[in-house]
Design a protein around this motif. Structure first.
Motif: not given
Length: 83
Positions: A18, A21-23, A25, A37, A42, A45
């Motif tokens: 995750k 993926s967030m950091r 893409q 991000n 993050i 989150h």
């Protein structure tokens, strides 16, 4: 010859997946360290500190890069056998 039956994704924890993926893409951004991000976003989150997110990210990136190197080596070795 080294043979890896697992992909990097299979070796990562859910948090690692995750966060990557967030950091980043996608895989190309991971390998070139182009983030999308911020660590602070993050961290908020997940409820972690940005330092903890950075640690998790660093470990996950090492795994992803190592798996890419193994896969590239296997492709090279398979091609060399055909010559």
């Amino acid at each position: 010859m080294i043979n890896s039956e697992f992909t990097a994704e299979e070796k990562l924890t859910e948090h690692e997946k995750k966060i990557l993926s967030m950091r980043f893409q996608d895989l190309d951004n991971i390998l070139t360290s182009q983030s999308t991000n911020s660590l602070n976003d993050i961290a908020k989150h997940f409820g972690f500190t940005s330092a903890r997110v950075r640690q998790i990210e660093a470990k996950a990136v090492r795994i992803a890069r190592k798996e890419k190197q193994i896969n590239d080596f296997n492709i090279f070795m398979n091609g060399a056998r055909k010559i």
